[in-house]
Motif scaffolding. Structure first.
Motif, short mmCIF file in Angstrom:
data_model
loop_
_atom_site.label_atom_id
_atom_site.label_comp_id
_atom_site.label_asym_id
_atom_site.label_seq_id
_atom_site.Cartn_x
_atom_site.Cartn_y
_atom_site.Cartn_z
N VAL A 73 69.33 48.88 -109.05
CA VAL A 73 69.20 48.19 -107.77
C VAL A 73 68.47 49.06 -106.76
O VAL A 73 68.76 50.25 -106.62
CB VAL A 73 70.59 47.80 -107.22
CG1 VAL A 73 70.46 47.21 -105.81
CG2 VAL A 73 71.27 46.80 -108.14
N THR A 74 67.52 48.47 -106.06
CA THR A 74 66.94 49.09 -104.87
C THR A 74 67.16 48.14 -103.70
O THR A 74 67.20 46.91 -103.88
CB THR A 74 65.43 49.36 -105.04
OG1 THR A 74 64.76 48.12 -105.33
CG2 THR A 74 65.19 50.34 -106.16
N TYR A 75 67.34 48.70 -102.51
CA TYR A 75 67.68 47.91 -101.33
C TYR A 75 66.54 47.88 -100.33
O TYR A 75 65.87 48.88 -100.10
CB TYR A 75 68.94 48.47 -100.66
CG TYR A 75 70.18 48.34 -101.51
CD1 TYR A 75 70.87 47.13 -101.59
CD2 TYR A 75 70.67 49.43 -102.24
CE1 TYR A 75 72.01 47.01 -102.38
CE2 TYR A 75 71.81 49.31 -103.02
CZ TYR A 75 72.47 48.10 -103.09
OH TYR A 75 73.60 47.99 -103.86
N GLU A 76 66.34 46.71 -99.73
CA GLU A 76 65.39 46.53 -98.65
C GLU A 76 66.12 45.91 -97.47
O GLU A 76 67.20 45.32 -97.62
CB GLU A 76 64.23 45.62 -99.08
CG GLU A 76 63.41 46.16 -100.24
CD GLU A 76 62.53 47.33 -99.84
OE1 GLU A 76 62.36 47.57 -98.62
OE2 GLU A 76 62.00 48.01 -100.75
N ASN A 77 65.53 46.03 -96.29
CA ASN A 77 66.14 45.51 -95.07
C ASN A 77 65.25 44.44 -94.45
O ASN A 77 64.03 44.57 -94.47
CB ASN A 77 66.36 46.66 -94.08
CG ASN A 77 67.13 46.22 -92.85
OD1 ASN A 77 66.58 46.14 -91.76
ND2 ASN A 77 68.40 45.94 -93.01
N ILE A 78 65.88 43.39 -93.90
CA ILE A 78 65.12 42.31 -93.27
C ILE A 78 66.02 41.65 -92.23
O ILE A 78 67.25 41.75 -92.30
CB ILE A 78 64.66 41.28 -94.32
CG1 ILE A 78 63.51 40.42 -93.81
CG2 ILE A 78 65.82 40.41 -94.78
CD1 ILE A 78 62.89 39.53 -94.89
#
Length: 264
Positions: A73-78
């Motif tokens: 898993v890699t996380y991104e922000n929005i």
């Protein structure tokens, strides 16, 4: 301290008869999955003010799911208002930010099975004495509510508290839930609606500056979101059900809703 309002009852029901064992879960063979979140909804996901790290119930749950399914898993922000459209368009594999499962949203994205149920509450300043329920708030036209557009609290505020006018001047719109709470604390608005998980968390961390009043205004189920037709849904559902059956979800609830004190 504060407590969860439910323990992922719907997910638990999936395995009431035949619990899944770890070896029964799909093996995604290290598949890379990009998860997007807002990091503005404690205690589900937020930025730790001391460490600057992104933490919360959903991060711990997703890490556990990734381990059980053998995925990376890699996380991104929005921002919240961009999340559902972005996931719908396939920019991300999965979205998490305490997203209420609703039919209109299910037209754009696929939902996982519920991992948590919570109830809507009225968050006000600790010294608020002008109203103590939805009816008395609605009756005073000078009182304002803060909300994010397009969220469940916004629609509950419009249709269950006020008069059904989505253009009402009595709701001040904010880009983030945290901004609406800050406006509440500074007196720019007088009420914020939120589910009990976030509301109890903010009260616990406020040292008396915030409180919850009135009756609960209904319940909502939270689910992860995916692009329509995603082949991840079944695997994530299997992991959620296994975690409900073996007590992992309840342990996460204890960690984040009983043991952890935000702001300390």
């Amino acid at each position: 301290m504060f407590k969860p309002l439910a323990l992922a009852s719907a997910a638990g029901a999936l395995l009431a008869a035949t619990p899944l064992l770890a070896q029964d879960l799909p093996d995604l063979q290290g598949r890379e999955v990009v998860v997007v979140t807002e990091n503005a909804y404690p205690p589900l996901q937020f930025i730790d003010p001391e460490s600057g790290d992104a933490i919360g119930w959903e991060y711990d749950a997703m890490d556990e799911i990734a381990e059980r399914l053998n995925m990376t898993v890699t996380y991104e922000n929005i921002s919240w208002d961009a999340m559902i459209p972005a996931v719908s368009e396939g920019q991300f594999d999965l979205g998490m930010t305490g997203i209420t499962i609703r039919e209109d949203r299910a037209e754009m994205v696929d939902f996982s099975e519920p991992y948590m149920r919570s109830e809507m509450v009225m968050l006000v300043r600790g010294d608020e004495d002008r109203f103590d329920d939805a009816a008395s708030f609605a009756a005073d036209e000078d009182l304002l509510m803060g909300a994010q557009p397009g969220t469940t609290p916004f629609y509950v505020g419009v249709y269950d508290v006020l008069d059904g006018n989505e253009q009402t001047p009595r709701i001040t719109l904010f880009e983030t839930f945290g901004a609406s709470v800050q406006a509440l604390r500074t007196g720019d608005v007088d009420l914020v609606l939120t589910d009990g998980t976030a509301g109890e968390g903010y009260v616990a961390a406020s040292e008396g500056a915030l409180k919850i009043v009135g009756e609960k205004l209904g319940s909502e189920d939270f689910g992860f979101i995916f692009p329509k037709g995603s082949d991840l849904v079944a695997s994530i559902n299997a992991a959620i059900a296994a975690m409900a059956a073996d007590g992992t979800l309840e342990a996460l609830n204890k960690t984040w809703f009983l043991d952890y004190k935000m702001g300390e």
